[in-house]
Write an enzyme that holds these catalytic residues in place. Structure first.
Site, PDB file in Angstrom:
ATOM      1  N   CYS A  72       0.843  -1.207   0.000  1.00  0.00           N
ATOM      2  CA  CYS A  72       0.000   0.000   0.000  1.00  0.00           C
ATOM      3  C   CYS A  72       0.880   1.260   0.000  1.00  0.00           C
ATOM      4  O   CYS A  72       1.516   1.559  -1.014  1.00  0.00           O
ATOM      5  CB  CYS A  72      -0.981  -0.032   1.156  1.00  0.00           C
ATOM      6  SG  CYS A  72      -2.371   1.140   0.948  1.00  0.00           S
ATOM      7  N   HIS A 108      -3.701  -5.054   0.389  1.00  0.00           N
ATOM      8  CA  HIS A 108      -3.229  -5.508   1.699  1.00  0.00           C
ATOM      9  C   HIS A 108      -3.329  -7.034   1.810  1.00  0.00           C
ATOM     10  O   HIS A 108      -4.323  -7.567   2.310  1.00  0.00           O
ATOM     11  CB  HIS A 108      -4.058  -4.868   2.817  1.00  0.00           C
ATOM     12  CG  HIS A 108      -3.723  -3.436   3.074  1.00  0.00           C
ATOM     13  ND1 HIS A 108      -2.681  -3.050   3.885  1.00  0.00           N
ATOM     14  CD2 HIS A 108      -4.290  -2.304   2.609  1.00  0.00           C
ATOM     15  CE1 HIS A 108      -2.618  -1.728   3.932  1.00  0.00           C
ATOM     16  NE2 HIS A 108      -3.578  -1.245   3.153  1.00  0.00           N
ATOM     17  N   GLU A 131      -1.843  -8.799   3.885  1.00  0.00           N
ATOM     18  CA  GLU A 131      -1.691  -9.161   5.298  1.00  0.00           C
ATOM     19  C   GLU A 131      -2.958  -8.956   6.115  1.00  0.00           C
ATOM     20  O   GLU A 131      -3.090  -9.478   7.223  1.00  0.00           O
ATOM     21  CB  GLU A 131      -0.540  -8.350   5.926  1.00  0.00           C
ATOM     22  CG  GLU A 131      -0.881  -6.946   6.394  1.00  0.00           C
ATOM     23  CD  GLU A 131      -1.055  -5.907   5.291  1.00  0.00           C
ATOM     24  OE1 GLU A 131      -1.224  -4.717   5.601  1.00  0.00           O
ATOM     25  OE2 GLU A 131      -1.027  -6.280   4.095  1.00  0.00           O
TER      26      GLU A 131
END
Length: 263
Positions: A107, A200, A202
């Site tokens: 990001c 993202h 994660e």
């Protein structure tokens, strides 16, 4: 900060955001979220350190050689800003690039990596992208060794997004290897040592839901946008496992042979 283990590999998280109260309460901080997604510390094969670059904490330049890879996190700050820590981060990323160290940008990290290496970033002309987004993998790109470990490169993968800035122009020598109907540069590489991902990989869905709440409370997004994002999260899931294995393959040079990329 590090997780103590008999280390064969060493990685550093360059944290560009402060822990939210929710993430601290549920996960103990963003560090644990990243290590859970990209680490293999339970097998005691590696050690992860964290540097809160957003607060001016950076690794010693003499220690950089000891790391196998670096991950730059997301952030509420603008990657094109001139805050002192952002400029210092750009200098660090340029140094890591010259050392040919593996750097994964997520990001904000994707954007600031692009900026540091000579690309252009700025506000998206189409506004916020929040929620789930289908990302298309470019068919005809020069193969990267970490992607060659995949049995078959998928045509598209869904990822969690939360950004209003984007990469406008990649650095010289970079390849755009993924795009979406909202963002032209969803993923880019330079050789086998630079990888930027706009989304993202994660994030679990609960972190995004909490982030949507906070953005609404700050009047940063409209209620309609928040409702659309939440409705998508209720009916579909991101391809998190696949994204995380791609990131691990990049950082470590392998892919879980038991994972189907189409899961």
């Amino acid at each position: 900060m590090g997780i103590e283990c008999e280390s064969k590999r060493r990685y550093a998280l360059l944290l560009a955001a402060r822990d939210s109260e929710y993430v601290k309460k549920v996960y103990g901080g963003y560090f644990n979220v990243f290590v859970a997604a990209f680490g293999d510390v339970e097998e005691q094969e590696e050690k992860w350190d964290m540097y809160r670059v957003v607060d001016g904490e950076f690794p010693d330049m003499n220690e950089l050689e000891n790391y196998d890879g670096f991950v730059v996190s997301g952030s509420p700050y603008d990657a094109y800003g001139d805050d002192n820590w952002i400029l210092e981060l750009c200098h660090l990323l340029q140094t890591l690039f010259s050392m040919q160290k593996k750097v994964l940008g997520i990001c904000f990290g994707h954007q600031v990596l692009c900026r540091a290496l000579g690309g252009k970033v700025g506000k998206s002309n189409s506004g916020w992208d929040i929620g789930l987004r289908k990302v298309n993998i470019v068919k005809d790109f020069s193969p990267c060794s970490f992607l060659e470990t995949l049995v078959e490169t998928p045509p598209a993968l869904t990822i969690i997004e939360c950004h209003q800035d984007e990469v406008w122009e990649v650095p010289t020598g970079a390849q755009v290897i993924a795009f979406s109907d909202k963002t032209g540069v969803e993923m880019f590489t330079i050789g086998d040592h630079i990888l930027g991902i706009q989304g993202h990989p994660e994030y679990p869905k609960d972190i995004l839901n909490n982030l949507i709440d906070r953005l609404l409370n700050q009047d940063s997004i409209e209620t309609e946008l928040a409702n659309v994002a939440r409705s998508k999260l209720e009916t579909a899931d991101p391809d998190s496992k696949c994204w995380q294995e791609i990131c691990k393959a990049f950082l470590k040079g392998y892919l879980n042979p038991y994972l189907s990329i189409e899961q």
